[in-house]
Design a protein around this motif. Structure first.
Motif, PDB file in Angstrom:
ATOM      1  N   MET A  67       0.848  -1.190   0.000  1.00 29.54           N
ATOM      2  CA  MET A  67       0.000   0.000   0.000  1.00 29.54           C
ATOM      3  C   MET A  67       0.884   1.240   0.000  1.00 29.54           C
ATOM      4  O   MET A  67       1.763   1.384   0.836  1.00 29.54           O
ATOM      5  N   SER A  68       0.674   2.151  -0.952  1.00 30.02           N
ATOM      6  CA  SER A  68       1.489   3.347  -1.056  1.00 30.02           C
ATOM      7  C   SER A  68       1.227   4.264   0.139  1.00 30.02           C
ATOM      8  O   SER A  68       0.197   4.181   0.812  1.00 30.02           O
ATOM      9  N   ASP A  69       2.190   5.159   0.392  1.00 28.94           N
ATOM     10  CA  ASP A  69       2.041   6.098   1.501  1.00 28.94           C
ATOM     11  C   ASP A  69       0.802   6.961   1.329  1.00 28.94           C
ATOM     12  O   ASP A  69       0.083   7.232   2.298  1.00 28.94           O
ATOM     13  N   LEU A  70       0.543   7.404   0.092  1.00 25.59           N
ATOM     14  CA  LEU A  70      -0.617   8.256  -0.168  1.00 25.59           C
ATOM     15  C   LEU A  70      -1.914   7.530   0.167  1.00 25.59           C
ATOM     16  O   LEU A  70      -2.810   8.101   0.807  1.00 25.59           O
ATOM     17  N   ARG A  71      -2.031   6.284  -0.262  1.00 27.45           N
ATOM     18  CA  ARG A  71      -3.237   5.500   0.014  1.00 27.45           C
ATOM     19  C   ARG A  71      -3.406   5.278   1.521  1.00 27.45           C
ATOM     20  O   ARG A  71      -4.508   5.392   2.060  1.00 27.45           O
ATOM     21  N   GLN A  72      -2.308   4.952   2.191  1.00 26.00           N
ATOM     22  CA  GLN A  72      -2.365   4.735   3.631  1.00 26.00           C
ATOM     23  C   GLN A  72      -2.770   6.011   4.358  1.00 26.00           C
ATOM     24  O   GLN A  72      -3.591   5.986   5.282  1.00 26.00           O
ATOM     25  N   GLU A  73      -2.204   7.127   3.935  1.00 28.83           N
ATOM     26  CA  GLU A  73      -2.542   8.409   4.542  1.00 28.83           C
ATOM     27  C   GLU A  73      -4.011   8.748   4.328  1.00 28.83           C
ATOM     28  O   GLU A  73      -4.672   9.290   5.224  1.00 28.83           O
TER      29      GLU A  73
ATOM     30  N   ALA B 207      -6.154  15.594  -6.177  1.00 33.95           N
ATOM     31  CA  ALA B 207      -5.263  16.232  -7.136  1.00 33.95           C
ATOM     32  C   ALA B 207      -3.978  15.424  -7.327  1.00 33.95           C
ATOM     33  O   ALA B 207      -3.541  15.190  -8.460  1.00 33.95           O
ATOM     34  N   GLN B 208      -3.373  14.994  -6.233  1.00 33.82           N
ATOM     35  CA  GLN B 208      -2.120  14.252  -6.335  1.00 33.82           C
ATOM     36  C   GLN B 208      -2.328  12.904  -7.014  1.00 33.82           C
ATOM     37  O   GLN B 208      -1.492  12.455  -7.810  1.00 33.82           O
ATOM     38  N   THR B 209      -3.443  12.247  -6.697  1.00 34.46           N
ATOM     39  CA  THR B 209      -3.748  10.957  -7.326  1.00 34.46           C
ATOM     40  C   THR B 209      -3.912  11.115  -8.826  1.00 34.46           C
ATOM     41  O   THR B 209      -3.415  10.293  -9.614  1.00 34.46           O
ATOM     42  N   LEU B 210      -4.588  12.178  -9.242  1.00 32.36           N
ATOM     43  CA  LEU B 210      -4.779  12.421 -10.670  1.00 32.36           C
ATOM     44  C   LEU B 210      -3.447  12.705 -11.354  1.00 32.36           C
ATOM     45  O   LEU B 210      -3.158  12.151 -12.425  1.00 32.36           O
ATOM     46  N   LEU B 211      -2.622  13.537 -10.762  1.00 31.77           N
ATOM     47  CA  LEU B 211      -1.326  13.848 -11.357  1.00 31.77           C
ATOM     48  C   LEU B 211      -0.431  12.604 -11.425  1.00 31.77           C
ATOM     49  O   LEU B 211       0.254  12.383 -12.416  1.00 31.77           O
ATOM     50  N   ASP B 212      -0.467  11.794 -10.377  1.00 31.56           N
ATOM     51  CA  ASP B 212       0.351  10.581 -10.345  1.00 31.56           C
ATOM     52  C   ASP B 212      -0.111   9.544 -11.368  1.00 31.56           C
ATOM     53  O   ASP B 212       0.678   8.688 -11.780  1.00 31.56           O
TER      54      ASP B 212
END
Length: 220
Positions: A1-7, A54-59
């Motif tokens: 699980m990525s840090d972004l998803r966990q956060e 926003a970050q998910t879309l850019l990634d």
């Protein structure tokens, strides 16, 4: 699980937008968890949510020109995500629809920027896929191109009723029907990973078995 998803999972739990217990879904199922993006209803949490979108879309690497938010939850989500994208150096226009056409002023059902170019549909979850289908129709009718759907949580749940469950989830069906990706900030696997992790609140880990049983019964 990525840090972004966990956060994001941790953030949703802390904001009490992601809750555990017994909840009846639109499909009539008894679910051990419930996610309601409508509870991100203050400036601080909405602003933080928009950062995740926003970050998910850019990634994702998806090429896009603008955002579209289906009424009603998508209106707030698309506009907030547009603000967050601008803060990241990507100024992006957005539009949304009215449920009923306006017969005065500018008229019509679309509000905001003109639908044009590559459009990302922003919503909270996909249950039956109805709002996505309506959005795709409106975008294409305007001569624009829907290129992705961006949601907060993918429940990874098979459609249909017990005894006649689909082999695919609502998210998978939407992706296949329209030939566009569905991008989620997090999904059911991330949620289960959070409950299973060492950092999970002991008060939450007690729900792990119920979530696992639900995933086994309805998950894809």
């Amino acid at each position: 699980m990525s840090d972004l998803r966990q956060e994001f999972i941790a953030f949703s739990v802390e904001a009490e937008v992601l809750r555990f217990g017994e909840f009846t879904t639109k499909a009539g199922r008894l679910s051990p968890y419930f996610f309601n993006a409508g509870l991100f209803h203050d400036g601080a949490t909405l602003g933080q949510l928009a950062q995740f979108y926003a970050q998910t879309l850019l990634d994702s690497g998806v090429e896009f020109d603008m955002l579209f938010g289906p009424a009603y939850k998508g209106i707030t989500l698309a506009s907030a995500t547009s603000v967050a994208l601008a803060g990241k150096g990507r100024n992006t226009s957005f539009a949304y629809n009215r449920k009923e056409a306006k017969d005065h002023g500018e008229g019509g059902t679309i509000v905001g920027a003109k639908l044009a170019g590559k459009v990302v549909i922003v919503d909270d979850v996909i249950s039956a896929g109805t709002s996505v289908r309506e959005s795709v129709d409106m975008i294409r009718a305007a001569g624009a191109e829907p290129v992705a759907v961006l949601i907060a949580l993918d429940r990874m749940e098979r459609s249909g009723k017990d005894g006649a469950l689909s082999a695919h989830s609502a998210v998978q069906q939407v992706a296949q029907e329209f030939g566009i990706p569905v991008i989620s900030i997090a999904n059911l696997d991330d949620l289960f990973g959070y409950l299973s992790g060492a950092t999970a609140d002991p008060r939450l880990s007690q729900h792990k078995e119920a979530v696992a049983a639900y995933r086994s019964r309805y998950g894809v």
